[in-house]
Design a protein around this motif. Structure first.
Motif, PDB file in Angstrom:
ATOM      1  N   ASP A   1       0.837  -1.210   0.000  1.00 59.29           N
ATOM      2  CA  ASP A   1       0.000   0.000   0.000  1.00 59.29           C
ATOM      3  C   ASP A   1       0.868   1.256   0.000  1.00 59.29           C
ATOM      4  N   TRP A   2       1.942   1.241   0.815  1.00 61.55           N
ATOM      5  CA  TRP A   2       2.849   2.387   0.902  1.00 61.55           C
ATOM      6  C   TRP A   2       3.526   2.638  -0.451  1.00 61.55           C
ATOM      7  N   GLU A   3       3.964   1.561  -1.075  1.00 64.44           N
ATOM      8  CA  GLU A   3       4.572   1.687  -2.397  1.00 64.44           C
ATOM      9  C   GLU A   3       3.551   2.233  -3.394  1.00 64.44           C
ATOM     10  N   GLY A   4       2.320   1.735  -3.311  1.00 57.81           N
ATOM     11  CA  GLY A   4       1.271   2.162  -4.236  1.00 57.81           C
ATOM     12  C   GLY A   4       0.899   3.625  -4.114  1.00 57.81           C
ATOM     13  N   GLN A   5       0.961   4.151  -2.901  1.00 54.48           N
ATOM     14  CA  GLN A   5       0.609   5.565  -2.711  1.00 54.48           C
ATOM     15  C   GLN A   5       1.778   6.488  -2.999  1.00 54.48           C
ATOM     16  N   GLY A   6       2.983   5.928  -3.144  1.00 55.89           N
ATOM     17  CA  GLY A   6       4.145   6.758  -3.437  1.00 55.89           C
ATOM     18  C   GLY A   6       4.813   7.333  -2.216  1.00 55.89           C
TER      19      GLY A   6
END
Length: 102
Positions: free
Chosen positions: A85-90
């Motif tokens: 999720d953290w990677e996905g939100q940038g």
């Protein structure tokens, strides 16, 4: 957001310097780090031990655990799904862009 980033940068001082770049890119921009740091972030002890490079010892694992617990946003560590999720939100930068749009 800036306070969280400043806190994370201060916490890096206790960690091996060769990990700083990967940690900052992950926290700031959500860029996936290498297998060792992914295992740490995912709360996967077996994976972390198996992927630890030369020179990483038990004290380093303790310092990394303290760093994530004390100096990083809780949304960026603790499980693989949180990491993804953290990677996905940038990372923090992406979260700041999302917040600015609201």
């Amino acid at each position: 957001m800036n306070a969280q980033l400043d806190e994370a940068r201060l916490g890096l001082a206790a960690l091996p310097t060769h990990l700083h770049g990967g940690l900052l890119r992950y926290i700031e921009d959500g860029i996936r780090p290498g297998a060792f740091l992914c295992s740490i972030i995912d709360n996967d002890l077996l994976g972390a031990v198996c992927h630890a490079g030369e020179g990483i010892g038990l004290d380093d694992l303790r310092r990394l655990a303290r760093f994530f617990y004390n100096d990083c946003p809780s949304q960026c560590h603790g499980s693989k799904s949180k990491r993804l999720d953290w990677e996905g939100q940038g990372g923090l930068i992406g979260a700041g862009r999302e917040h600015a749009r609201e």
